[in-house]
Design an enzyme around this catalytic site. Structure first.
Site, PDB file in Angstrom:
ATOM      1  N   CYS B  84       0.835  -1.213   0.000  1.00  0.00           N
ATOM      2  CA  CYS B  84       0.000   0.000   0.000  1.00  0.00           C
ATOM      3  C   CYS B  84       0.871   1.266   0.000  1.00  0.00           C
ATOM      4  O   CYS B  84       1.424   1.605  -1.047  1.00  0.00           O
ATOM      5  CB  CYS B  84      -0.981  -0.062   1.167  1.00  0.00           C
ATOM      6  SG  CYS B  84      -2.320   1.116   1.003  1.00  0.00           S
ATOM      7  N   HIS B 163      -3.635  -5.345   1.243  1.00  0.00           N
ATOM      8  CA  HIS B 163      -2.937  -5.677   2.498  1.00  0.00           C
ATOM      9  C   HIS B 163      -2.863  -7.193   2.691  1.00  0.00           C
ATOM     10  O   HIS B 163      -3.808  -7.791   3.231  1.00  0.00           O
ATOM     11  CB  HIS B 163      -3.648  -5.009   3.682  1.00  0.00           C
ATOM     12  CG  HIS B 163      -3.424  -3.541   3.727  1.00  0.00           C
ATOM     13  ND1 HIS B 163      -2.447  -2.948   4.493  1.00  0.00           N
ATOM     14  CD2 HIS B 163      -4.037  -2.527   3.043  1.00  0.00           C
ATOM     15  CE1 HIS B 163      -2.470  -1.639   4.306  1.00  0.00           C
ATOM     16  NE2 HIS B 163      -3.427  -1.356   3.432  1.00  0.00           N
ATOM     17  N   GLU B 165      -1.280  -8.811   4.795  1.00  0.00           N
ATOM     18  CA  GLU B 165      -1.234  -9.205   6.216  1.00  0.00           C
ATOM     19  C   GLU B 165      -2.647  -9.414   6.768  1.00  0.00           C
ATOM     20  O   GLU B 165      -2.813  -9.941   7.865  1.00  0.00           O
ATOM     21  CB  GLU B 165      -0.445  -8.169   7.043  1.00  0.00           C
ATOM     22  CG  GLU B 165      -1.143  -6.860   7.356  1.00  0.00           C
ATOM     23  CD  GLU B 165      -1.104  -5.832   6.222  1.00  0.00           C
ATOM     24  OE1 GLU B 165      -0.824  -6.212   5.066  1.00  0.00           O
ATOM     25  OE2 GLU B 165      -1.402  -4.645   6.492  1.00  0.00           O
TER      26      GLU B 165
END
Lengths: 223, 182
Positions: B84, B163, B165
């Site tokens: 990002c 993202h 994660e």
């Protein structure tokens, strides 16, 4: 930074408040949503009315917003509450106790973005076992106020989150895929004491309501 | 060792944008070092087998005002993954142009070819106010108006606007594997 916390009185929002203070932020207010919908996607409903007593013990003002709990109306009510908090308490940002719920987190992110507020999710993606251990280590006294999944039964209601609980919930996770921190809505909690409280809350009355085969709610009265 | 570079202005945002990456990378058995983007030392870069540039909150653009802190990327030879804001920082160093482009929540990406282990349609989580136009020397791996996944044509420099994660932890693990091979 001056922050408002979206506050249900359960372990996640209280711990998010604790972490925010640890990072040096000022908690200007708590924002609690009272939803009439017990199945709300956004808000934890049990014991929410006791948040006023928690707020008083923390010496932090609380802003209460009521909602009928219709799915998208809830968001309008939440937005209104956050806007009121921004105007009244001059907050710069909002803290949530979201851990895994993208549904919940992304909606609050959108509201904060629209209102020009910073959004903090200090528990985001946190390891659930480590999280529960941190709660115990940091002297959070938390009781279960609702269970809503197999194989929970009435005996789990009112239990405290301690080492024994963590061991048992880890076993349930392996056997039945119960989220260790209850992120799937399997159980809900209420914080009766923690380092933020000026005094522990006293549970003076308890009533267990059966809502289904593995679904029980605890109505507590606290002083 | 994997170096995770935090792009967060607010320390508390690292719990949200850095720790989850740290948790996934650590689960691969690799040592992890975390460092602020304005505090990177040459020794950190020298000791790292790969570098991950984190994302940050929607309202945080401080890293864009300090783009000079990312100039080391120009001559860095080891694998880099920008997430990002991290992707935007990579793009700026390689003369990409930032554009206003907001998306918050779940979406889907169709990868044209394999990208760090991801193929075809994948559910992804976005949280951004800006995108970066494809910089010169990079290839785009999706069909979006702005790249959601890019890679340098000759170097192992990757960027994702989503993202991993949150969704797609395997992408991070694949990046760690790529770093170990280098």
């Amino acid at each position: 930074m001056k922050l408002g916390v979206l506050f249900s009185g359960g372990k996640d929002s209280v711990y998010a408040t604790y972490v925010s203070k640890k990072y040096g932020h000022e908690i200007e207010c708590l924002i609690s949503i009272f939803s009439k919908n017990k199945e709300s996607f956004m808000f934890h409903t049990p014991a929410v009315e006791k948040t006023k007593i928690q707020a008083s013990s923390m010496n932090v003002p609380i802003l209460i917003q009521r909602t009928d709990g219709k799915k998208e109306d809830e968001l309008t009510d939440l937005r209104d509450a956050i806007k009121k908090a921004k105007n009244k308490f001059k907050i710069d940002g909002v803290v949530t106790g979201a851990i895994k719920s993208v549904y919940q987190a992304s909606r609050i992110q959108r509201i904060c973005d629209e209102l020009g507020l910073v959004c903090f999710n200090p528990l985001w993606q946190k390891d659930e076992e480590i999280y529960l251990e941190e709660l115990v280590k940091n002297k959070f006294k938390i009781i279960l106020t609702g269970v809503f999944a197999f194989p929970f039964d009435e005996k789990w209601i009112g239990r405290e989150i301690d080492k024994k609980f963590i061991d048992e919930i880890k076993t349930l996770n392996k056997k039945y895929k119960i989220h260790v921190a209850g992120e799937g809505g399997e159980y809900e909690t209420f914080v009766v004491d923690c380092p933020l409280f000026s005094r522990p809350l006293n549970v003076v009355g308890k009533k267990i309501l059966k809502e289904g085969e593995n679904s029980f709610r605890l109505e507590v009265e606290v002083k | 060792m994997i170096l995770i570079v935090s792009l967060c202005k607010e320390k508390m945002h690292e719990l949200e944008f850095v720790r989850p990456i740290e948790k996934i990378v650590s689960s691969t058995g690799n040592e992890v070092v975390v460092c602020g983007y304005d505090k990177i030392k040459n020794s950190d870069l020298k000791n790292a087998s790969g570098v991950i540039l984190s994302g940050t909150s929607l309202d945080d653009f401080e890293y864009l005002e300090n783009a000079k802190n990312f100039l080391w990327l120009k001559n860095f030879k080891k694998p880099v993954l920008g997430i990002c804001a991290g992707m935007q920082a990579i793009g700026l160093v390689f003369s990409g142009r930032l554009v206003d482009d907001k998306y918050i929540g779940l979406s889907e990406i169709n990868f044209k070819e394999t990208f760090l282990g991801l193929n075809g349609k994948n559910k992804v989580y976005f949280l951004h106010n800006k995108s970066i136009m494809l910089p010169e020397g990079f290839a785009q791996f999706d069909n979006g108006n702005f790249p959601m996944a890019f890679k340098h044509k000759t170097k192992k420099i990757y960027g994702v606007l989503f993202h991993p994660e949150v969704y797609n932890h395997e992408l991070l693990k694949e990046f760690v594997k790529t770093s170990q091979k280098t």
